[in-house]
Design a protein around this motif. Sequence first.
Motif, PDB file in Angstrom:
ATOM      1  N   SER A  10       0.827  -1.208   0.000  1.00 56.05           N
ATOM      2  CA  SER A  10       0.000   0.000   0.000  1.00 56.05           C
ATOM      3  C   SER A  10       0.859   1.254   0.000  1.00 56.05           C
ATOM      4  N   LEU A  31      -7.667  -2.133   4.196  1.00 56.00           N
ATOM      5  CA  LEU A  31      -6.757  -0.995   4.260  1.00 56.00           C
ATOM      6  C   LEU A  31      -7.073  -0.077   5.438  1.00 56.00           C
ATOM      7  N   ASP A  82      -5.502   5.018   3.393  1.00 50.59           N
ATOM      8  CA  ASP A  82      -4.455   4.300   2.656  1.00 50.59           C
ATOM      9  C   ASP A  82      -5.041   3.757   1.359  1.00 50.59           C
ATOM     10  N   ARG A  83      -4.167   3.506   0.375  1.00 57.82           N
ATOM     11  CA  ARG A  83      -4.600   2.953  -0.908  1.00 57.82           C
ATOM     12  C   ARG A  83      -3.575   1.933  -1.376  1.00 57.82           C
ATOM     13  N   VAL A  84      -4.035   0.965  -2.167  1.00 54.45           N
ATOM     14  CA  VAL A  84      -3.119  -0.007  -2.762  1.00 54.45           C
ATOM     15  C   VAL A  84      -2.274   0.691  -3.816  1.00 54.45           C
TER      16      VAL A  84
END
Length: 823
Positions: A516, A544, A548-550
Amino acid sequence: MSSDSPDVPDDVAQRVKNVRVEEEMEQSYIDYAMSVIAGRALPDVRDGLKPVHRRILYAMHEAGVSSGSAHRKSSSIVGETMGDYHPHGDSAIYDTLVRMAQPFSMREPLVDGQGNFGSIDGDPPAAMRYTEARMAPIAEELLSDIDMDTVDFEGNYDGRLEEPSVLPAAFPNLLVNGSSGIAVGMSTNVPPHNLGEVIDATIHLIENPDCSIPDLMEHVPAPDFPTGANIVGRNAIRKAYQTGRGRLRVRAEYHVEENDRGSDSIVITELPYQQNKSRLVERIAEDVNDGSLEGVRDLRDESDRDGIRVVVELKSNANTDIVENHLLESHLERTFGVINLALVDGQPEVLSLKELLEHYLEHRKEVVRRRSEHELAEAEDRAHILEGRLRALENAESVVEAIRDAEDRDAARAALRDDFDFSESQAEHIVRMQLGSLTSMEAAEIESEYEDVTARIKRLEEILADESELLGVIKEELRELKEEYASERRTRVIESTGEVTDEDLIPEEDVVVVLSEEDYIKRVPTETFSVQHRGGKGVIGSDLKEGDRVSTVFTASTHDYLLCFTNQGQVYQLKTYEIPEMSRTARGKSAVNLLDLDDGEELTAVVNTDDFGEEEFLTMVTRNGTVKRTPATEYEDVLSTGIIGIRLEHGDELVDVEVTDGESDLVIASAHGMAIRFDESEARSTGRATKGVNGIKLRDGDTVAGLVATHEGDERALFTVTENGYGKRTPLSEYRPQSRYGYGLTDIKTEERNGNVVTVKAVSEADQLIAMSQGGQIMRTAASEVSTVGRNTKGVKIMDVEDGDHVASVDVYTPGDADESDD
């Protein structure tokens, strides 16, 4: 001041020397270095002692602090040593005294301590005013016969007293107790050995002067550390004994036992020499806390006076082999660097095992010879006196009459010399005899003593006349020492069965790795995700953290060694099995211990080093269209902190990396749906820290989305995926070659429905796509689910992403024979 001043000598000018500064500095430094080497840091090959050790033992000997006496305050011993022999500060003397009393530091402690003398946990000793000490019995063997003119003496630092330049040393102390020290430009590190084994080797050398080092190793197979443990492999031992230098791998002793919970516990019972137990436990705990050591439920130090016991209790689902291997790799093995450096005739020399024993044997021969000469002189003096007494007994009446008729003692002595031909010493002794010694019983005792003394003289003369007899004495004394002091070997030698790595212990399987933006990372077995028809939403692939982001998803084998390229142009090396394995919905663990990423730094490309060949290149493309080729061999040695993969212009980022063979075509795709194909040779090969050349022209607002390497006749298709989950498959043959640095051809229509291109991949009919959205949804689908279409088309829905979510990353997965596909 005037030269004719009464305070200045007339010849002062003549006594001034002109000296070059560099010459004076060089000579002064050499003098200083030799002072440190000979006076403080290195042991003497003969008794194995540095001056401070020797002076402490001699001061105790002179003060009568023997093994049979009461303990003496350490401060008293230190004070006498410092005042009479070693004017270098009390702390250095006390530190040495303490070490000589520590059973975990000395194989045969030379000091018998009473009180707190420190511990294997690194605890400091109590102050010298609280502890007491005396010589250990074996230390007296180092000093035995020192009063019989066996060694040379020299003046102490102020000339008031004399101290021995070396001790008689009845056993090879340098090998038995070892030594360590750092001098100027050199160091010594002699490992300790077993007393009985060293004595056996010395006797073997006496009996076989031409023996080889392997012959001696039949008696001394390896060092014997006071803390036990194991030495791994015999080759390093053999090298150390033959050359005087080597690196021994010392491994803790441990075993696996089942605990009350039914799970395994790794129990450590012996530590490598000089390893701090408390620090070991702390470091294992740190690894558990930061996640680099998984599967540990509890860590306890259950050590007591009976021995060491450190328990690493494992969780019920832990892989015992993996935990054991991590402990071995990181904590339970240490390297002991052997440097058999000692002073030989005042000069430092690195010595083999045989040379060490030969020098000791020469010293011991000198000691026994001088002792025999001293004893012979005393025996001859005694025999001379006894001869006079016997003659006096034979002429008792005449002798008594002569003494009685003399006016005084002097006259009596003179009469005995003149009338009976007695020597001065005989006459003196006879004058002092008591009348009771004239009895027949006393006469018989004198006769018996005379016979004993003459026999002793004969024996001593034999020893001095025949070296084999002298060596026989040395052998007999060594055997007596072995009988009294030798103990069982503590350190075992185990054969090296080859390096066992975590990779050997972990089953090889394909996994999906998710990272992430906030650097949470995990791996999940690929089989966790079923193959679905295109257009589905997939399943939750990561829970997540809010905000947060991948950023990246890729597939790899647990045994793969990967090069991870970041948007900032750095390259890191990563072993897939080091990534923590977690459930499908888990968030992951911080990647800080695996990848030293800076703020804002993200992985943009992953390359498997198994793909490298001798003539392979790593070809890179940046967001602004720059392309660069570098030989793959330049990425073989990657530091833990990463290395530079490409030097970027300000504001540019690395987007993608491909392995090429020097004859490939490169296809660069842009976010707005353009693609250009050209021969890779148009981008000449350069070093790692270079910028590259222009690869594709970009219109305003456009950026590079990805890179694919292909060849003429390649039957694969270019799979283009957009941020809104749409994509298409187009044969690579439809992208005709052009010259580098053009706008290229239209690949896909990027309008409101599709969104910008996220990435491009080269796929075959058997491949599968694993796509992941920024929100954590993951989908696995077959490439064949997407029909082949031409360029400049819209494509079809690959993944149904929710409003506000976008495709983050896509990777191609080629399933093996064992993989099963479900709907």
